[in-house]
Motif scaffolding. Sequence first.
Motif, mmCIF file in Angstrom:
data_model
loop_
_atom_site.group_PDB
_atom_site.id
_atom_site.type_symbol
_atom_site.label_atom_id
_atom_site.label_comp_id
_atom_site.label_asym_id
_atom_site.label_seq_id
_atom_site.Cartn_x
_atom_site.Cartn_y
_atom_site.Cartn_z
ATOM 1 N N ARG A 4 -68.041 2.534 -57.812
ATOM 2 C CA ARG A 4 -68.025 3.988 -58.044
ATOM 3 C C ARG A 4 -68.378 4.324 -59.491
ATOM 4 O O ARG A 4 -69.026 5.314 -59.774
ATOM 5 N N ASP A 5 -67.934 3.451 -60.410
ATOM 6 C CA ASP A 5 -68.191 3.721 -61.829
ATOM 7 C C ASP A 5 -69.659 3.528 -62.196
ATOM 8 O O ASP A 5 -70.061 3.838 -63.313
ATOM 9 N N ARG A 6 -70.426 2.998 -61.244
ATOM 10 C CA ARG A 6 -71.847 2.795 -61.515
ATOM 11 C C ARG A 6 -72.706 3.568 -60.524
ATOM 12 O O ARG A 6 -73.851 3.207 -60.285
ATOM 13 N N ARG A 7 -72.147 4.635 -59.937
ATOM 14 C CA ARG A 7 -72.913 5.492 -59.029
ATOM 15 C C ARG A 7 -74.180 5.964 -59.733
ATOM 16 O O ARG A 7 -74.117 6.504 -60.851
ATOM 17 N N HIS A 8 -75.336 5.779 -59.092
ATOM 18 C CA HIS A 8 -76.594 6.233 -59.694
ATOM 19 C C HIS A 8 -76.586 7.764 -59.737
ATOM 20 O O HIS A 8 -76.230 8.409 -58.736
ATOM 21 N N PRO A 9 -76.971 8.357 -60.878
ATOM 22 C CA PRO A 9 -76.872 9.819 -61.009
ATOM 23 C C PRO A 9 -77.788 10.596 -60.073
ATOM 24 O O PRO A 9 -77.583 11.796 -59.869
ATOM 25 N N GLU A 10 -78.783 9.950 -59.498
ATOM 26 C CA GLU A 10 -79.722 10.691 -58.635
ATOM 27 C C GLU A 10 -79.321 10.689 -57.166
ATOM 28 O O GLU A 10 -80.053 11.231 -56.333
ATOM 29 N N ASN A 11 -78.163 10.091 -56.829
ATOM 30 C CA ASN A 11 -77.712 10.219 -55.447
ATOM 31 C C ASN A 11 -77.441 11.686 -55.124
ATOM 32 O O ASN A 11 -76.936 12.443 -55.961
ATOM 33 N N VAL A 12 -77.765 12.078 -53.883
ATOM 34 C CA VAL A 12 -77.401 13.409 -53.445
ATOM 35 C C VAL A 12 -75.859 13.507 -53.431
ATOM 36 O O VAL A 12 -75.170 12.498 -53.232
ATOM 37 N N PHE A 17 -72.962 6.729 -51.524
ATOM 38 C CA PHE A 17 -73.768 6.597 -52.738
ATOM 39 C C PHE A 17 -74.325 5.180 -52.846
ATOM 40 O O PHE A 17 -73.883 4.257 -52.165
ATOM 41 N N VAL A 18 -75.298 5.037 -53.738
ATOM 42 C CA VAL A 18 -75.830 3.727 -54.134
ATOM 43 C C VAL A 18 -75.507 3.557 -55.605
ATOM 44 O O VAL A 18 -75.669 4.502 -56.392
ATOM 45 N N ASP A 19 -75.047 2.362 -55.981
ATOM 46 C CA ASP A 19 -74.775 2.151 -57.415
ATOM 47 C C ASP A 19 -76.021 1.598 -58.118
ATOM 48 O O ASP A 19 -77.020 1.238 -57.470
ATOM 49 N N ASP A 20 -75.955 1.543 -59.432
ATOM 50 C CA ASP A 20 -77.164 1.207 -60.195
ATOM 51 C C ASP A 20 -77.419 -0.295 -60.275
ATOM 52 O O ASP A 20 -78.287 -0.742 -61.021
ATOM 53 N N GLY A 37 -83.995 6.736 -50.415
ATOM 54 C CA GLY A 37 -85.339 6.861 -50.966
ATOM 55 C C GLY A 37 -85.340 6.371 -52.404
ATOM 56 O O GLY A 37 -84.277 6.101 -52.985
ATOM 57 N N PRO A 38 -86.529 6.230 -52.995
ATOM 58 C CA PRO A 38 -86.604 5.708 -54.358
ATOM 59 C C PRO A 38 -86.103 6.711 -55.389
ATOM 60 O O PRO A 38 -86.296 7.924 -55.242
ATOM 61 N N ALA A 39 -85.459 6.190 -56.428
ATOM 62 C CA ALA A 39 -85.087 7.027 -57.577
ATOM 63 C C ALA A 39 -86.324 7.257 -58.428
ATOM 64 O O ALA A 39 -87.361 6.618 -58.242
ATOM 65 N N SER A 40 -86.208 8.175 -59.380
ATOM 66 C CA SER A 40 -87.387 8.547 -60.176
ATOM 67 C C SER A 40 -87.877 7.412 -61.063
ATOM 68 O O SER A 40 -89.035 7.409 -61.488
ATOM 69 N N THR A 48 -80.703 9.996 -50.417
ATOM 70 C CA THR A 48 -81.419 11.265 -50.533
ATOM 71 C C THR A 48 -80.808 12.330 -49.614
ATOM 72 O O THR A 48 -81.093 13.510 -49.752
ATOM 73 N N ARG A 49 -79.988 11.877 -48.678
ATOM 74 C CA ARG A 49 -79.302 12.798 -47.772
ATOM 75 C C ARG A 49 -78.036 12.106 -47.286
ATOM 76 O O ARG A 49 -78.028 10.893 -47.087
ATOM 77 N N GLN A 50 -76.957 12.857 -47.152
ATOM 78 C CA GLN A 50 -75.720 12.276 -46.636
ATOM 79 C C GLN A 50 -75.811 12.148 -45.113
ATOM 80 O O GLN A 50 -76.363 13.024 -44.438
ATOM 81 N N PRO A 51 -75.281 11.054 -44.544
ATOM 82 C CA PRO A 51 -75.287 10.936 -43.081
ATOM 83 C C PRO A 51 -74.431 12.038 -42.467
ATOM 84 O O PRO A 51 -73.332 12.328 -42.954
ATOM 85 N N ALA A 52 -74.952 12.638 -41.396
ATOM 86 C CA ALA A 52 -74.255 13.792 -40.806
ATOM 87 C C ALA A 52 -73.805 13.538 -39.372
ATOM 88 O O ALA A 52 -72.929 14.244 -38.878
ATOM 89 N N THR A 53 -74.418 12.589 -38.716
ATOM 90 C CA THR A 53 -74.078 12.330 -37.319
ATOM 91 C C THR A 53 -73.539 10.912 -37.191
ATOM 92 O O THR A 53 -73.666 10.097 -38.116
ATOM 93 N N GLU A 54 -72.954 10.621 -36.024
ATOM 94 C CA GLU A 54 -72.459 9.252 -35.803
ATOM 95 C C GLU A 54 -73.577 8.236 -35.948
ATOM 96 O O GLU A 54 -73.403 7.164 -36.524
#
Length: 292
Positions: A4-12, A17-20, A37-40, A48-54
């Motif tokens: 969590r302390d290394r969460r990439h800042p570009e996660n939605v 999340f994805v860490d760095d 998706g790729p970061a900048s 790039t989007r949070q999962p919304a369905t099962e």
Amino acid sequence: MARRDRRHPENVAGDWFVDDRCIGCGGSVSLAPTLFGPASDGEHFVMTRQPATEGEILQAQLAAEVCPSRSIGTESGVTWRRHHPLEITPGTWRTGSNSPGTAGGNAFLVQRAEGNLLVDAPRFTPSLCAWMESLGGITTILLTHRDDVGDAERYADAFGSQVVIHAADAEAAPFAGRILRGVETCEVAVGVLAIPTPGHTEGHVMYLNDDGTLFTGDSLGWDPYRHDLGAEPSVCWYSWPAQVGSLQRLDGFNFARVVPTHGTMSPTLEPGDMRRRLQALVARLQRDLADE
Ligand code: SF4
């Protein structure tokens, strides 16, 4: 576990999340192209989007299980019963536990009455070893090419497996007991053909199981956005014209699905449909080559 302390800042924004520490292998995108998706910076991947369905939550969990840097997780620390090893088609299992040593490549166990096969190698773990043991062990390890050797030697030692690789890539697996040569097709196990396909590397090989599964290494996959076969020159290390020529030679083989080490597996297609798609892909790649 994702940091969590290394969460990439570009996660939605959101729980997942994805860490760095992500090594950019693309495995998460191959399983969940609408969530990752790729970061900048072009080196890391993010949500790039949070999962919304099962179904989408399942996709995120599968991606977390194959992530070689263990970079995918949730802020809430939610846990689930592991899905891998996962039977992706009857008798063929994606192992999960992808290895950083193969840049996160997938590995597959193929159950066969004559002896089980491992196609490329996952990270060596006691739990995967115990699972393989429960299925009868591994008789043969089929390496598609030099980049995806990973922990093959440890699995070979554990099960007394014969390791197969092409001569042009054999320096990456000096412990291999069977060395393929040239571009002639040969049987490497009962019902399994080795098809040398130089291009991505000089010693790249695909393996065709008689159930119609073609293990394509890093040379051919499924484009999850165009819903069609795809191949990518930007990840070709030896010769792109040779790779296109190798894909053209596949036209002589019957297969119903492609299962890459890096990339997305195809749906199961009627062989005629697969052949038409392969011919169209090769024609497009040859036109691009001619235009260069
Ligand atoms: S699977 Fe993991 S290491 Fe590979 S791109 Fe996705 S987050 Fe990065």
